[in-house]
Design an enzyme around this catalytic site. Structure first.
Site, mmCIF file in Angstrom:
data_model
loop_
_atom_site.group_PDB
_atom_site.id
_atom_site.type_symbol
_atom_site.label_atom_id
_atom_site.label_comp_id
_atom_site.label_asym_id
_atom_site.label_seq_id
_atom_site.Cartn_x
_atom_site.Cartn_y
_atom_site.Cartn_z
ATOM 1 N N THR A 36 2.473 -6.257 0.571
ATOM 2 C CA THR A 36 3.783 -6.903 0.529
ATOM 3 C C THR A 36 3.644 -8.418 0.450
ATOM 4 O O THR A 36 4.402 -9.088 -0.253
ATOM 5 C CB THR A 36 4.613 -6.505 1.766
ATOM 6 N N ASP A 224 6.401 -1.501 -6.770
ATOM 7 C CA ASP A 224 5.649 -1.161 -5.564
ATOM 8 C C ASP A 224 5.488 0.359 -5.482
ATOM 9 O O ASP A 224 6.279 1.114 -6.054
ATOM 10 C CB ASP A 224 6.398 -1.688 -4.337
ATOM 11 N N GLU A 225 4.478 0.817 -4.752
ATOM 12 C CA GLU A 225 4.231 2.253 -4.534
ATOM 13 C C GLU A 225 4.190 3.012 -5.865
ATOM 14 O O GLU A 225 4.773 4.091 -6.014
ATOM 15 C CB GLU A 225 5.311 2.849 -3.609
ATOM 16 N N GLN A 255 -2.946 7.472 -1.605
ATOM 17 C CA GLN A 255 -1.738 7.769 -0.829
ATOM 18 C C GLN A 255 -0.651 8.403 -1.694
ATOM 19 O O GLN A 255 0.533 8.333 -1.359
ATOM 20 C CB GLN A 255 -1.199 6.497 -0.166
ATOM 21 N N ARG A 622 -2.147 5.399 9.525
ATOM 22 C CA ARG A 622 -0.944 4.840 10.175
ATOM 23 C C ARG A 622 -1.316 4.151 11.490
ATOM 24 O O ARG A 622 -0.523 3.396 12.047
ATOM 25 C CB ARG A 622 0.080 5.943 10.508
#
Length: 728
Positions: A36, A224-225, A255, A622
């Site tokens: 980010t 993003d992603e 991911q 995480r």
């Protein structure tokens, strides 16, 4: 902090990505690698250093929260709002585009957006009209296949051509329903969630003038992603970026966990082939997790073949080993997790309940976990329960608002006219809707002249006319009133709060939820225009949004994870899928068993198994400080006790970074407790004979390092390990 100050804080790889200006850029961003910061710094640099007007930049994210965070960070770096910058989700962008140009493809500017529940209801009604056996052909499966078709940009006609003249029976059913369902949406001037992407692509593909307009406007595109994009999203980005090629995609192929809903990991794996001359940067330095957590995650994910390849590392501490906990059953597993949270809270004065997250593969696992932590009075949140906007009373009130915005919305009409009760029965309602369809008018228009229809009973017709007049009166008010004030007046006139409070024990809570809906509308009114900054160019005639339109659009596009409150001091329970993008000091991965993780449905192919492994990897990464992986020897399913085997993924963990223990009843734990010393001969019920090499930790909770006869050295927690003194 200035843009230059921010740039100086980046590591070399981050800086390389942030300073890239023109041409395609692939940023492979490992978990916790600061992507980010890279995204926001690059946008700020384009504006501040290279003179790119903010309105020429399009930034696409997967959650509203991520988009808001991005805008806020960019504003802080620039010292002023980036007026004109478009930042939001794919679906929000599709809705934004269609609001301006929907008439070009046969819808109006005032279309409504049907959510998942409304979509399922519409599929069920279509199947009923087609006299299809809903026991044989499950509506949810039919809806899922229709969604898949839209994600692959297959219209009913294109899908029919692909199937050929003699499809399988279920495929034929899906095709018939798809054709009738899409025609139903068109009559109602509505889109479902998948249409926001498919129809946006259709608009750009078929309307060259519109495509050129937005290609010219958006000179720089950031996504993003990117590993989570499906074919429709891929095609949308490709169309917009094909000419200028200033496309930056950020993601992590390790991911990619949403294949079951259409995400295609090939989009990121093949990006360098799709955009020749692409510059690739790997972000591998992790700022989140300890060395041991990263070592375990790296070791596991290397078992996947289809990946770009990266190795996460950290300058931080090595940290504690991962705990691998065996429980007799799911109840013992849940008790151990709850007990551990309580103990950590007692031992660490700085600990907060929000430091702990319990992650699981399926929502069904949450019941035992929730029961255990509730019994101990531990505060908790569940992401994945009944969402606020899916509650019955909220959907009832929203049906009125949707009908005000779009009187052709049949689903909204059917819901609103039923509640509060006004003497309109099923027969009356069906005849009214049939008349509306025959005459090609909206249900609201048909209601206004219901007394003129001989087939509609007099009492019901009068009630319908009163309802139609109410809707028309509030439609006129909606043109000028803020959504919150409009909603407040409607709730008061219909006496909705009192009607809810009369429903009994849950009535007061339902009434409070409606009051919260009014508050949500007020928040959106205060923010003003679209969450994405509006277009710099003039709107097309009729495309201006009212306050009500903006409110309904934001409600329709809200994601479940956007409602998670990170400031609430509560343990968080959620599925592994919902956890992506979040981080916690302590993470419990519950139910690490064959059939759960990896899930039983994943056994069919290597691709599915690799996605399950990526999901496990997401869970591991995480955690900032501690990870506990729990598995139960037996678990209750469908009311019966079934035996479980530990997940095959657990065997892929590096032994030197794992500490194994058993979760038994407290009265059975401890053995000789703190009295062990180096050199003691011990016996473990599973590992056999061994020798204590080291005793560490507190006297109350010692850790014991034991060398066993099988050649392995294990780190055990004394009070869980069931060690006994070995004779001789």
């Amino acid at each position: 902090m200035t843009v230059q100050d921010q740039l100086d804080t980046l590591n070399p790889a981050q800086r390389e990505a942030a300073e890239h200006v023109e041409g395609p850029l692939l940023v492979l961003a490992g978990a916790g690698s600061g992507k980010t910061r890279v995204l926001t710094t690059r946008v700020a640099l384009l504006i501040d250093e290279h003179g790119v007007p903010p309105e020429r930049i399009l930034a696409v994210t997967f959650t509203n929260r991520a988009a808001s965070e991005m805008r806020e960070r960019i504003e802080r770096l620039l010292g002023e709002p980036p007026a004109g910058l478009w930042a939001g989700t794919f679906h929000a962008f599709g809705a934004w585009l269609l609001r301006r140009h929907a008439p070009r493809i046969g819808w109006s500017h005032r279309f409504t957006i049907h959510d998942a529940d409304e979509t399922l209801s519409r599929v069920e009604r279509v199947m009923e009209a087609l006299e299809l056996d809903r026991e044989r052909w499950h509506p949810r499966a039919v809806r899922s296949h229709i969604s898949d078709a839209k994600n692959w940009l297959l219209t009913p006609g294109a899908r029919a051509a692909m199937l050929g003249p003699d499809p399988e029976p279920f495929e034929r059913v899906v095709q018939d329903v798809y054709e009738a369902y899409q025609a139903s949406l068109k009559r109602q001037d509505a889109f479902d969630f998948d249409d926001l992407l498919m129809k946006a692509v259709e608009l750009l593909r078929d309307e060259k003038e519109v495509l050129e307009r937005y290609r010219s406007r958006f000179s720089f595109i950031l996504v993003d992603e990117y590993q989570d994009t499906n074919h429709a999203q891929y095609r949308l980005v490709q169309l917009l970026a094909e000419r200028h090629r200033n496309l930056m995609v950020v993601g992590d192929d390790d991911q990619s966990i949403y294949g079951w809903r259409g995400a295609d990991v090939r989009n990121i794996l093949e990006f360098e082939e799709d955009f020749e001359g692409c510059h690739t940067v790997r972000l591998e330095k992790n700022y989140r997790s300890t060395g041991r957590i990263l070592a375990a995650a790296n070791h596991v994910i290397r078992h996947n073949r289809h990946r770009k390849g990266k190795t996460l590392f950290t300058d931080g501490p090595e940290g504690e080993p991962l705990l691998l906990v065996r429980a007799d059953d799911d109840a013992a597993e849940a008790r151990w997790i709850a007990d551990t949270i309580e103990e950590r809270m007692e031992e660490d004065p700085a600990a907060r309940y929000r430091d702990f997250a319990i992650l699981y593969r399926t929502n069904a696992q949450s019941r035992a976990l929730e029961d255990a932590i509730r019994r101990r009075g531990i505060p908790y949140q569940i992401v994945g329960g009944v969402r606020f906007y899916e509650r019955r009373e909220i959907r009832d009130v929203l049906a009125y608002l949707r009908l005000l915005a779009n009187p052709r919305d049949r689903a909204a009409f059917e819901r609103a006219v039923r509640w509060p009760r006004r003497g309109v029965g099923e027969v009356t309602r069906s005849r009214l809707l049939a008349r509306a369809r025959e005459e090609g008018i909206s249900p609201v228009e048909a209601s206004l002249t219901a007394t003129e229809a001989d087939e509609i009973p007099t009492a019901g017709a009068r009630a319908l006319e009163a309802f139609g007049e109410l809707v028309e009166r509030y439609r006129r008010l909606a043109e000028g009133l803020p959504a919150a004030e409009l909603l407040r007046r409607l709730v008061e006139e219909l006496d909705i709060l009192q009607a809810l409070r009369e429903e009994g024990a849950e009535g007061e809570e339902r009434a409070e939820n409606v009051e919260e809906l009014v508050a949500a509308a007020a928040e959106i009114d205060e923010r003003g225009a679209d969450t994405a900054v509006p277009a710099a160019e003039p709107e097309e005639p009729g495309a201006e949004l009212t306050s009500l339109d903006r409110f309904l659009q934001e409600v329709a596009l809200v994601a479940e994870i956007d409602r998670h409150d990170p400031e609430a001091d509560a343990v968080l329970l959620m599925t592994l899928h919902n956890s992506k993008g979040l981080e916690f000091p302590w993470v419990f991965l519950a139910g690490m068993e064959e059939g759960l993780c990896p899930h039983a449905r994943s056994s069919g192919s290597r691709e599915e198994l690799e996605e399950e492994r990526r999901l496990f990897y997401v869970g591991l990464t995480r955690a900032r400080h501690r990870v506990a992986l729990t598995h139960a020897s037996s678990r209750r399913r469908w009311g019966r006790r079934s035996w479980s085997a530990p997940s095959s993924f657990l065997r892929e963990l590096p032994e030197e970074h794992v500490e194994e223990l058993r979760a038994g009843d407290r009265a059975e734990q401890g053995g000789r407790g703190p009295s062990w010393s180096a050199g003691d001969a011990v016996r473990h019920p599973r590992f056999g004979a061994g020798t204590v090499l080291e005793v560490a930790g507190s006297a109350r909770d010692p850790r014991i390092v034991v060398a066993f006869e099988d050649g392995r050295t294990r780190r055990l927690i004394a009070r869980y390990a069931d060690l006994e003194a070995a004779s001789g």
